[in-house]
Design a protein around this motif. Structure first.
Motif, PDB file in Angstrom:
ATOM      1  N   ASP A  65      -6.905   0.608  -4.165  1.00 28.59           N
ATOM      2  CA  ASP A  65      -5.217   0.506  -4.391  1.00 28.59           C
ATOM      3  C   ASP A  65      -5.146  -1.111  -3.103  1.00 28.59           C
ATOM      4  OD1 ASP A  65      -4.242   3.247  -5.129  1.00 28.59           O
ATOM      5  OD2 ASP A  65      -4.086   3.979  -3.122  1.00 28.59           O
ATOM      6  N   ARG A  66      -6.087  -1.118  -2.398  1.00 28.38           N
ATOM      7  CA  ARG A  66      -5.726  -2.455  -1.760  1.00 28.38           C
ATOM      8  C   ARG A  66      -5.771  -3.505  -2.812  1.00 28.38           C
ATOM      9  NH1 ARG A  66      -6.238  -2.396   3.480  1.00 28.38           N
ATOM     10  NH2 ARG A  66      -6.104  -0.463   4.092  1.00 28.38           N
ATOM     11  N   SER A  72      -4.020  14.452   2.131  1.00 27.36           N
ATOM     12  CA  SER A  72      -3.411  12.856   1.119  1.00 27.36           C
ATOM     13  C   SER A  72      -3.232  11.861   2.032  1.00 27.36           C
ATOM     14  CB  SER A  72      -3.036  13.105   0.004  1.00 27.36           C
ATOM     15  OG  SER A  72      -1.857  12.581   0.367  1.00 27.36           O
ATOM     16  N   MET A  73      -1.998  12.629   3.199  1.00 28.54           N
ATOM     17  CA  MET A  73      -1.030  11.984   4.037  1.00 28.54           C
ATOM     18  C   MET A  73      -2.333  11.669   5.841  1.00 28.54           C
ATOM     19  SD  MET A  73       1.031  13.598   6.146  1.00 28.54           S
ATOM     20  CE  MET A  73       2.439  15.137   4.899  1.00 28.54           C
ATOM     21  N   THR A 107      -5.144  10.675   4.098  1.00 29.83           N
ATOM     22  CA  THR A 107      -6.774   9.942   3.670  1.00 29.83           C
ATOM     23  C   THR A 107      -6.280   8.165   4.362  1.00 29.83           C
ATOM     24  OG1 THR A 107      -6.123   9.716   1.948  1.00 29.83           O
ATOM     25  CG2 THR A 107      -7.366  11.399   2.231  1.00 29.83           C
ATOM     26  N   HIS A 108      -7.533   7.736   4.503  1.00 29.20           N
ATOM     27  CA  HIS A 108      -6.989   5.879   4.303  1.00 29.20           C
ATOM     28  C   HIS A 108      -6.914   6.064   2.579  1.00 29.20           C
ATOM     29  CE1 HIS A 108      -8.170   5.307   8.559  1.00 29.20           C
ATOM     30  NE2 HIS A 108      -9.627   5.871   7.546  1.00 29.20           N
ATOM     31  N   PHE A 109      -6.367   4.413   2.823  1.00 29.20           N
ATOM     32  CA  PHE A 109      -5.988   3.479   1.042  1.00 29.20           C
ATOM     33  C   PHE A 109      -7.265   3.541   0.811  1.00 29.20           C
ATOM     34  CE2 PHE A 109      -1.916   3.606   2.730  1.00 29.20           C
ATOM     35  CZ  PHE A 109      -1.840   3.856   1.978  1.00 29.20           C
ATOM     36  N   PRO A 110      -7.446   4.321  -0.720  1.00 25.78           N
ATOM     37  CA  PRO A 110      -8.950   3.756  -1.335  1.00 25.78           C
ATOM     38  C   PRO A 110      -8.778   1.982  -1.790  1.00 25.78           C
ATOM     39  CG  PRO A 110      -7.922   4.705  -3.164  1.00 25.78           C
ATOM     40  CD  PRO A 110      -6.889   5.012  -1.265  1.00 25.78           C
ATOM     41  N   ARG A 111     -10.260   1.489  -1.797  1.00 25.14           N
ATOM     42  CA  ARG A 111     -10.860   0.554  -1.885  1.00 25.14           C
ATOM     43  C   ARG A 111     -10.375   0.258  -3.599  1.00 25.14           C
ATOM     44  NH1 ARG A 111     -15.071  -2.487  -0.950  1.00 25.14           N
ATOM     45  NH2 ARG A 111     -14.693  -4.971  -1.601  1.00 25.14           N
ATOM     46  N   LEU A 166       0.494  -1.413  -0.078  1.00 26.24           N
ATOM     47  CA  LEU A 166       0.173  -0.121   0.175  1.00 26.24           C
ATOM     48  C   LEU A 166       1.062   1.451   0.108  1.00 26.24           C
ATOM     49  CD1 LEU A 166      -2.806  -1.272   2.140  1.00 26.24           C
ATOM     50  CD2 LEU A 166      -3.247  -0.739   0.094  1.00 26.24           C
ATOM     51  N   ILE A 167       1.741   1.580   0.124  1.00 23.45           N
ATOM     52  CA  ILE A 167       2.846   2.334   0.862  1.00 23.45           C
ATOM     53  C   ILE A 167       3.057   2.340  -0.336  1.00 23.45           C
ATOM     54  CG2 ILE A 167       5.549   1.822   1.910  1.00 23.45           C
ATOM     55  CD1 ILE A 167       2.826   5.059   2.664  1.00 23.45           C
ATOM     56  N   THR A 207       1.844   2.775  -3.606  1.00 19.69           N
ATOM     57  CA  THR A 207       1.494   3.230  -4.478  1.00 19.69           C
ATOM     58  C   THR A 207       2.599   4.018  -5.036  1.00 19.69           C
ATOM     59  OG1 THR A 207      -0.147   4.353  -2.689  1.00 19.69           O
ATOM     60  CG2 THR A 207      -0.684   2.415  -3.390  1.00 19.69           C
TER      61      THR A 207
END
Lengths: 299, 331, 247
Positions: free
Chosen positions: C122-123, C113-114, C116-120, C101-102, C104
Motif C-alpha cells: 500500500d505504501r 483490519s482496522m 492493522t498497519h498498512f502493508p508495504r 493510505l486511507i 485504499t
C-alpha cells in the motif's frame, strides 16, 4: 404509576395540568425565540442562554425584596441584562463569532459555568422566588385554579415576543439584523456594521432571557443551577420548530410546557429534569433518523 | 508507519520508572498522583473522539458514571469477598459501559457538529438526573462503596497501582490504535466526513469502535474512582458534568488536541495547577474554572503541543522533498 | 463493449425546480464519456444522484447490472463507483501519504483490519501514485497546506488509490493553471488505458473534453439535449443554441 389512575379518576386534572403547562410554555418559547435569533444571526449556539434566564430571575427576586413588584421589575431586568449581554459580547463573543462551532460552543459553555457559579457565590444555593401575589381564579367548581400572576406572566411573554418581532420587521436596525442573518458578507459589503448588529443581537437575546427569567421567578422558583435546563429547553424548541419560524417556536414552546407538566405529574417531580434531557436526546435521535432516511447528507 | 523517535521511548521509560517509584519517593502525595492518572485517562479518552475524530462530546462522563455505579452495585450485591467482587465489578462496569456506548453510538454518532455536542451534554445530565431519582442506586443520597479490608496506607497503594494500570493500558492501547489504520481513518473522519463516506470508508463502524474504546476505559476509571472516594454521588461524582465532565475537555485542549501526548501533558499541567491553587480560592474554584475555559478556548485553542507544532513543523515529520529524508521517514 | 453504468429516466426535483428530467444515458466499460452543459443544467445534480447523495424521484440507476438507486454513498463507493468533488475535498490536517493510505479500497475490510498497519504494498502504491500526479516531493506536507491545484491532483490520486471501476470527475481542470491542463488530459488518458478505469467527466473547457471523450452527453435545463461523438456534438445546432442562450 399511581398518578395515572388519579388522572383517570379525575380527568379535570388534565385541564389543570394542561393550563399550567401552556402558561409555562409561553415563557419557554420566549427564551427559545432569543436563542433562535442568536443562532440565526451569529451562527452561535449560546449554551449560556439559561444563565441569563437565571440571572434575570435573581435580579427580580432582589427587586421584589426591595419592594418593587416583579411585573414592574421586568423592564428594568431586561435593561440590566441587555447591558450584561453587551458586555459579554465585547469581552468574549466578538472574538468567536467567525470561529468554528466547537469554539463558540465551548466558550459559551465556559461563560455558562462562570455565571452559574458566580450566582451561586453571590446569591447562595437556595431556591428563591419573587413574591407577586395577584389572586387566583377558580374554574369548574374550584377543581381548576389559575393564579393570575401566571396569566400575567404568559401575557408579558407574548407581548415581549411580539415587540421583538415588530422590531425585527419594521425598524432599521431590525432589518440590518435580518440582512446579516441571511448573508453577513453581503451585509458588510452593503455598509452594514455587522459588529454592531452582532452586539445588539446578543444583548437583545440576553434582555429577552432576562425578561423570561423575571417571569419564571414570579411564577415559579429560581436557583443558580437552573440555567442549563432552560438552555436545553430553548435548544429543543428551536430544533423542533426550525430557525426563523416564530409560530413554530410558539407551538413547540407551548407543547414542551404541557408535555413537561404531564411528565412531571406522572413520573414525579424529581424526574422532571431527567425528562427534559431525555426528551432532548430522543428528539435529536428522531431528527437524525428522519434526515438519514432521505439518504442525503451533503450540504 | 513512522517509527517513533528515540526520545519518545526515553520519555515513556522515564515516566514509567517515576510512576513505579512515586509511592516510595513521595508517599504523602500518593492520592494526588492516583488522581493524576485518572485525569490522564479522562483527557486521553476525550481526545480520542474530540481531538482525533472531531466529535466533541460534552457527555463522556456518562460512561464514567455508568462504570462507577455498575461496579458499586456488583460489589454491594454479589456477596463475594472484596477483591473478587471488585474485579467482577470492574469487568461488569467495562462491559456494560461498552455495550451502552455501542447501542447509543449507532444513533448518536450519526449527528454532526453541535447536534452531537448538545446531545451528549443531554445524555450526561439525563443520566445524573435518573440516577438521582433511582432508589436501586441509592437515589439522591448516592452509594457507599465497601470498606477496604486493610490499612489506609495499603488501600492507597492498591488504588494507586490500579489506576496506574488502567492509565498505562489505556495509553498504550490508544497509542497502538493511532498508529494503525484505525487512527488514520478517524483522522480522515475529523477532516472531512463526507469525503470519507464518498471514498467508501465504514465511518459508522470506526466511530462506534472509537466511542466504545473511550467508554471501556472511562468505565474502569469510574469503578476505581468510586472506590477511591468511597462514595458515589449521582451529580457530583458519577455524572459530574461541572467537574470531571468539563475537565476532560479542558485538559485535552490545554495540552493539544489530536495528539497522544497533548492530553497527557494537559492533564498533568491542569492537575498540578489545580492542586497548587485550587484550595486557595475558597469556593471560587468553579468560577475560576469557567473563566479558565473561556480564556483557553478563546486565546489558546491550539494547546501547548499545537503551539509547539506550529513553531517547529518539521519536528512532526512535515517536510518537503529530498529522497534521503523521505526514505527514513516512511519505513 | 459492455455497459458499466446505466442511467434510465432519472428525474430529480428540488421543491418546484426541476434539476433533472427523465435523463437516460449509459457508460460503456473502458470508455471516457463527457458530460457537458451550461451552468445550472443539472450536471452535478446527476452526479450526486448517481453516487447516492440524493434520493431520485423517478427512474433507475444500474451499475454492473446491479440496481444502486436505493444504496447510500459509502455502499456505492465500495462497489467501485467513485466521484471527485468540484470544490476539491481532501483531509487537510493529514499529510499526503496518509491521505493516500486511507483511500485504499474498503470493500473487503473486516472489523479486525482496522487495527492493522498498512502493508508495504500500500505504501509503495501510494508513493508511486503520488509520483504519477507529481506530488512525490510534497508527500510529507499537510494536505491542507498544498495549493488548490495540488489538492486537486491529490484528490485524483486518492481516487486512483481506491481502485474504482468507474470514476466520476467533476470539472478536473477547473481552477488549474492552463499550462498544466495538457498534463492532466494526458494523465486521464493513461489512467483509462493502463488501469482500465472508466471515466465520466463533467467539463466546461470544450477543447479539453472534445480531445478527451469518445462520447458526449449535453444537458440543458435538466434535460438530455443531445448525445453523440464530439464531432456530432460540436456541430449540433441545439447544443450551440443552448450555449449561446437562444430560446
Amino acid at each position: 404509576m399511581d398518578n395515572i389512575t388519579i388522572l383517570l379518576d379525575a380527568p379535570i386534572l388534565l385541564v389543570q395540568l394542561l393550563l399550567d403547562g401552556l402558561l409555562a410554555g409561553a415563557i419557554f418559547a420566549l427564551a427559545a425565540y432569543g436563542m433562535a435569533l442568536v443562532w440565526g444571526v451569529m451562527n452561535i449556539i449560546n449554551v449560556s442562554q439559561g444563565e441569563y434566564v437565571m440571572l434575570g430571575g435573581f435580579v427580580t427576586v432582589l427587586l421584589a425584596e426591595a419592594g418593587i413588584h416583579p411585573m414592574l421589575g421586568v423592564p428594568l431586568v431586561a435593561l440590566l441584562l441587555y447591558l450584561l449581554g453587551w458586555l459579554i459580547y465585547r469581552l468574549v463573543i466578538f472574538r468567536i463569532v467567525d470561529r468554528d462551532l466547537f469554539i463558540s460552543l465551548l466558550a459559551t459553555f465556559g461563560i455558562s459555568i462562570l455565571l452559574q457559579q458566580l450566582a451561586n457565590q453571590i446569591f447562595g444555593a437556595d431556591v428563591r422566588t419573587a413574591e407577586g401575589e395577584l389572586g387566583t381564579s377558580f374554574l369548574f367548581n374550584g377543581m381548576v385554579t389559575i393564579a393570575h400572576i401566571k396569566l400575567a406572566a404568559a401575557l408579558i411573554a407574548v407581548l415581549t415576543g411580539g415587540a421583538l418581532w415588530l422590531f425585527l420587521k419594521k425598524s432599521r436596525l431590525g432589518q440590518a439584523i435580518r440582512a446579516t442573518a441571511q448573508n453577513a458578507r453581503a451585509a458588510r459589503i452593503m455598509g452594514i456594521d455587522t459588529d454592531r448588529v452582532y452586539a445588539t443581537t446578543f444583548a437583545l437575546n440576553a434582555a429577552i432571557c432576562g425578561a423570561a427569567g423575571a417571569l419564571v421567578a414570579m411564577t415559579w422558583i429560581i436557583h443558580p443551577y437552573f440555567g442549563l435546563v432552560y438552555t436545553i429547553r430553548s435548544f429543543m424548541i428551536v430544533v423542533v420548530a426550525g430557525l426563523g419560524n416564530l409560530l413554530g417556536v410558539i407551538a413547540a414552546g407551548l407543547g414542551l410546557g404541557a408535555a413537561e407538566n404531564f411528565a412531571g405529574f406522572v413520573l414525579g417531580v424529581e424526574y422532571q429534569a431527567a425528562f427534559v434531557f431525555t426528551l432532548l436526546v430522543v428528539i435529536l435521535l428522531a431528527r437524525n433518523l428522519l434526515l438519514g432516511r432521505k439518504r442525503q447528507y451533503l450540504k | 508507519m513512522k517509527r517513533a523517535p528515540v526520545y519518545e521511548y526515553l520519555l515513556i521509560t522515564g515516566i514509567g520508572v517515576a510512576a513505579l517509584l512515586i509511592p516510595w519517593l513521595l508517599p504523602n502525595f500518593i492520592t494526588q498522583f492516583t488522581f493524576l492518572w485518572v485525569m490522564v485517562v479522562f483527557a486521553l479518552t476525550w481526545d480520542l473522539l474530540g481531538g482525533q475524530m472531531g466529535y466533541n462530546s460534552f457527555g463522556n462522563v456518562l460512561f464514567f458514571g455508568i462504570g462507577a455505579y455498575a461496579c458499586a452495585v456488583v460489589q454491594r450485591d454479589s456477596g463475594l469477598d472484596y477483591f473478587t467482587a471488585l474485579a467482577l465489578g470492574l469487568l461488569c462496569a467495562a462491559l456494560l459501559s461498552t455495550a451502552v456506548s455501542a447501542l447509543l453510538g449507532a444513533g448518536v454518532l450519526g449527528m454532526r457538529g453541535h447536534y452531537f455536542a448538545i446531545c451528549t451534554l443531554g445524555l450526561g445530565v439525563a443520566a445524573g438526573e435518573i440516577a438521582g431519582g433511582w432508589e436501586y442506586l441509592g437515589a439522591g443520597s448516592g452509594m457507599v462503596t465497601p470498606q477496604y479490608p486493610g490499612g489506609i496506607g495499603e488501600r492507597d497503594l492498591f488504588y494507586y497501582f490500579l489506576s496506574l494500570t488502567i492509565t498505562g493500558t489505556g495509553f498504550f492501547t490508544l497509542r497502538r490504535l493511532y498508529q494503525s489504520r484505525f487512527g488514520i481513518a478517524i483522522n480522515a473522519i475529523r477532516d472531512d466526513e463526507d469525503k470519507a463516506e464518498a471514498m467508501g470508508l465504514h465511518t459508522t463502524r470506526y466511530k462506534t469502535v472509537a466511542w466504545c474504546v473511550a467508554a471501556f476505559f472511562l468505565a474502569l476509571t469510574g469503578g476505581a474512582v468510586g472506590n477511591l472516594i468511597g462514595f458515589i454521588d449521582p451529580r457530583d461524582v458519577a455524572f459530574s458534568g461541572a467537574t470531571f465532565g468539563v475537565w476532560m475537555i479542558l485538559m485535552a485542549i490545554l495540552g493539544g488536541k489530536g495528539t497522544i501526548w497533548g492530553p497527557v501533558l494537559g492533564a498533568a499541567v491542569f492537575h498540578l495547577t489545580q492542586e497548587l491553587f485550587w484550595n486557595f480560592l475558597f469556593g471560587w474554584q468553579r468560577v475560576a474554572l469557567g473563566a479558565l475555559i473561556v480564556l483557553i478556548v478563546v486565546f489558546f485553542p491550539q494547546g501547548i503541543l499545537g503551539w509547539v507544532r506550529e513553531a517547529w513543523p518539521e519536528r512532526f515529520g512535515q517536510c518537503v522533498d529530498t529522497d534521503r529524508q523521505g526514505g527514513e521517514e516512511t519505513r | 463493449m459492455t455497459t458499466l453504468l446505466e442511467v434510465q429516466g432519472v428525474s430529480k426535483r428540488f421543491g418546484g425546480i426541476v434539476a433533472n428530467e427523465a435523463i437516460s444515458l449509459s457508460v460503456p466499460e473502458g470508455g471516457i464519456i463527457g458530460l457537458i452543459g451550461p451552468n445550472g443544467s443539472g450536471k452535478t445534480t446527476l452526479f450526486n444522484a448517481i453516487v447516492g447523495y440524493y434520493p431520485i424521484d423517478a427512474g433507475s440507476i444500474r451499475f454492473e447490472d446491479r440496481e444502486i438507486t436505493r444504496l447510500r454513498v459509502p455502499q456505492i463507493a465500495r462497489l467501485g463507483l467513485l466521484r471527485t468533488f468540484q470544490q476539491t475535498r481532501i483531509y487537510g490536517r493529514m499529510d499526503c501519504v496518509h491521505n493516500m493510505l486511507i483511500s485504499t479500497p474498503h470493500a473487503h475490510q473486516g472489523l479486525w483490519s482496522m487495527l492493522t498497519h498498512f502493508p508495504r504494498e500500500d505504501r509503495e502504491k501510494a508513493e508511486s501514485l503520488l509520483e504519477f500526479v507529481g506530488l512525490y516531493s510534497k508527500r510529507h506536507l499537510l494536505a491542507g497546506d498544498l495549493s488548490f491545484g495540488q489538492q486537486k491532483l491529490l484528490e485524483f490520486a486518492m481516487a486512483l488509490m481506491n481502485e474504482p471501476k468507474l470514476l466520476l470527475l467533476d470539472e478536473p481542470t477547473a481552477g488549474i493553471n492552463p499550462t498544466l491542463i495538457n498534463g492532466i488530459i494526458e494523465r486521464l488518458q493513461r489512467v483509462n488505458e493502463r488501469l482500465g478505469i472508466t471515466l465520466l467527466v463533467i467539463e466546461h473547457n470544450m477543447s479539453v473534453i472534445m480531445n478527451l471523450a469518445q462520447e458526449l452527453h449535453c444537458l440543458s435545463r435538466g434535460r438530455l439535449l443531445a448525445s453523440g461523438t464530439p464531432e456530432q456534438i460540436r456541430t449540433d445546432q441545439r447544443v450551440i443554441d443552448a450555449y449561446l442562450g437562444v430560446q
